[in-house]
Design a protein around this motif. Structure first.
Motif, PDB file in Angstrom:
ATOM      1  N   ALA A  59      20.995  42.191  -2.377  1.00  0.00           N
ATOM      2  CA  ALA A  59      20.421  43.492  -2.781  1.00  0.00           C
ATOM      3  C   ALA A  59      20.122  44.335  -1.539  1.00  0.00           C
ATOM      4  CB  ALA A  59      19.155  43.268  -3.605  1.00  0.00           C
ATOM      5  N   GLY A  60      19.569  43.706  -0.508  1.00  0.00           N
ATOM      6  CA  GLY A  60      19.237  44.426   0.730  1.00  0.00           C
ATOM      7  C   GLY A  60      20.481  45.033   1.365  1.00  0.00           C
ATOM      8  N   ILE A  70      16.528  42.912   3.894  1.00  0.00           N
ATOM      9  CA  ILE A  70      17.489  42.018   4.568  1.00  0.00           C
ATOM     10  C   ILE A  70      16.709  41.051   5.457  1.00  0.00           C
ATOM     11  CG2 ILE A  70      19.329  41.910   6.327  1.00  0.00           C
ATOM     12  CD1 ILE A  70      20.331  44.645   5.209  1.00  0.00           C
ATOM     13  N   GLY A  71      15.798  41.600   6.250  1.00  0.00           N
ATOM     14  CA  GLY A  71      15.021  40.772   7.179  1.00  0.00           C
ATOM     15  C   GLY A  71      14.205  39.706   6.459  1.00  0.00           C
ATOM     16  N   ARG A  72      13.523  40.090   5.393  1.00  0.00           N
ATOM     17  CA  ARG A  72      12.683  39.134   4.641  1.00  0.00           C
ATOM     18  C   ARG A  72      13.522  38.024   4.011  1.00  0.00           C
ATOM     19  NH1 ARG A  72      10.632  43.719   2.375  1.00  0.00           N
ATOM     20  NH2 ARG A  72      11.280  43.330   0.232  1.00  0.00           N
ATOM     21  N   LYS A  98      12.700  37.705  16.807  1.00  0.00           N
ATOM     22  CA  LYS A  98      12.035  38.551  15.808  1.00  0.00           C
ATOM     23  C   LYS A  98      10.920  39.372  16.453  1.00  0.00           C
ATOM     24  CE  LYS A  98      12.540  35.825  11.631  1.00  0.00           C
ATOM     25  NZ  LYS A  98      11.842  35.448  10.463  1.00  0.00           N
ATOM     26  N   GLU A  99      10.204  38.742  17.384  1.00  0.00           N
ATOM     27  CA  GLU A  99       9.172  39.498  18.109  1.00  0.00           C
ATOM     28  C   GLU A  99       9.794  40.673  18.869  1.00  0.00           C
ATOM     29  OE1 GLU A  99       6.531  35.557  18.867  1.00  0.00           O
ATOM     30  OE2 GLU A  99       6.991  36.763  20.647  1.00  0.00           O
ATOM     31  N   ALA A 100      11.050  40.474  19.341  1.00  0.00           N
ATOM     32  CA  ALA A 100      11.737  41.540  20.087  1.00  0.00           C
ATOM     33  C   ALA A 100      12.297  42.614  19.159  1.00  0.00           C
ATOM     34  CB  ALA A 100      12.859  40.942  20.932  1.00  0.00           C
ATOM     35  N   GLY A 101      12.162  42.409  17.836  1.00  0.00           N
ATOM     36  CA  GLY A 101      12.567  43.453  16.898  1.00  0.00           C
ATOM     37  C   GLY A 101      13.738  43.109  15.997  1.00  0.00           C
ATOM     38  N   ALA A 102      14.318  41.906  16.158  1.00  0.00           N
ATOM     39  CA  ALA A 102      15.439  41.542  15.277  1.00  0.00           C
ATOM     40  C   ALA A 102      14.957  41.473  13.833  1.00  0.00           C
ATOM     41  CB  ALA A 102      16.026  40.193  15.696  1.00  0.00           C
TER      42      ALA A 102
END
Ligand code: HSE
Length: 330
Positions: free
Chosen positions: A223-224, A233-235, A261-265
């Motif tokens: 769906a994302g 998408i991320g979740r 993920k902390e870096a923004g991915a």
């Protein structure tokens, strides 16, 4: 499936025709979609060339240092071509030259690139008499040689391009999914994980509560992608079934995932059966930052590695007039 060339008539081969292709690397599973989701990337890719030969059968020439088998039954590209030739007149013969730029065992669909590239190139020589779905069917025989099992989550995106969903494998039901622009960071620690080994350690039974989480994530990811919803998408890039088992084979995995993920991915995980790890980002700047994070972690672990920042390849296997031969292997 009905073949489109008459098996009983000799086929008129043009011996002067040469087809050159670039067969892209692919990221299978997309974290939660084990064996059913995958996407193609623009780099790296294998280079292959095919032409008809006078004698029936297949000649394989390896133009790289990987020493892969040249016996067509033991070579993934050869196995894919053999499956195709069962549906062709018996006088046809191919000479296939392979220059692998995707390192075998890297987790980015090296065997799929060889198998898919070979049948897509042969199909062009044959004036596209087979459909894309036929090509996936043939190329899966290469995956069987590589990992013992026919799976299409690398093959389908390699042939179709973009993101593909394999709703069913027997019979084949492939759904091409649209996706918003995404940047892909891939790190390949220079260790080898055989897909057959990475499959043999998986549990054959799952708990219903885990299956429910996985279904939620797969549906959320699809769906994302269709709604261009980056947060969704991320979740949804979470895997409660495969990653906990396989990630122990990959040094630094948890650290890379958390710090990326902390870096923004948006998120990511094991690429195919590993050892490569991929992360998706909304912008190129973030994808480059993520590459820096990966690089730093593996430097600290003193582990040789290659990183790529690339994008989703929407064309699949590409026909080219000439090769750029100087690319480094992943
Ligand atoms: N779906 C396959 C696996 C992909 O994870 O074993 C292998 O590249």
């Amino acid at each position: 499936m009905e073949n489109k060339l008459d098996l009983n008539s000799p086929y008129e081969m043009d011996f002067s025709a040469i087809v050159k292709v670039q067969a892209p690397a692919t990221v299978a599973n997309m974290v939660c979609g084990f064996d059913i989701l995958g996407f193609a990337v623009n780099e790296p890719y294998d280079q292959m060339q095919i032409r008809f030969q006078e004698k029936p059968g297949i000649t394989i020439i390896n133009d790289d240092d990987y020493n892969l088998p040249t016996d067509p039954e033991k070579n993934v590209a050869g196995a894919a071509l053999l499956a195709m030739m069962e549906e062709l007149p018996s006088n046809i013969g191919f000479e296939l030259t392979i220059k692998k730029l995707i390192k075998p065992g890297s987790g980015v669909g090296s065997s799929a690139a060889s198998s898919a590239g070979a049948v897509a190139a042969a199909n062009r020589l044959l004036h596209h008499c087979f459909s894309k779905q036929d090509l996936v069917r043939f190329a899966m025989n290469g995956e069987k040689v590589a990992s013992g099992v026919k799976h299409a989550d690398n093959i389908a995106p390699c042939i179709y391009g973009g993101v593909t969903l394999i709703r069913s494998i027997f019979p084949l039901d492939i759904v091409a999914l649209t996706a918003p622009p995404l940047f892909v960071t891939i790190v390949h620690p220079q260790i080898e994980v055989k897909t057959s080994d990475a499959r043999s350690i998986l549990q054959q039974k799952v708990l219903l509560k885990d299956a429910i989480k996985q279904w939620g994530n797969i549906a959320g990811l699809v769906a994302g992608l269709l709604q261009s919803d980056y947060a969704l998408i991320g979740r949804s890039l979470e895997d409660v079934l495969i990653e906990p088992v396989r990630s122990i084979l990959i040094p630094g995995f948890d650290q890379i995932k958390a710090q990326s993920k902390e870096a923004g991915a948006l998120g990511g995980g094991i690429s195919g059966s590993g050892p490569s790890i991929f992360m998706l980002s909304e912008t190129e700047a973030t994808a480059q930052k993520v590459a820096g994070v990966m690089h730093q972690i593996y430097n600290n672990l003193k582990l040789d590695h290659h990183t790529y920042v690339t994008t989703i390849n929407h064309s699949g296997v590409r026909f080219v007039d000439s090769f750029i031969t100087e690319d480094a292997a992943l």
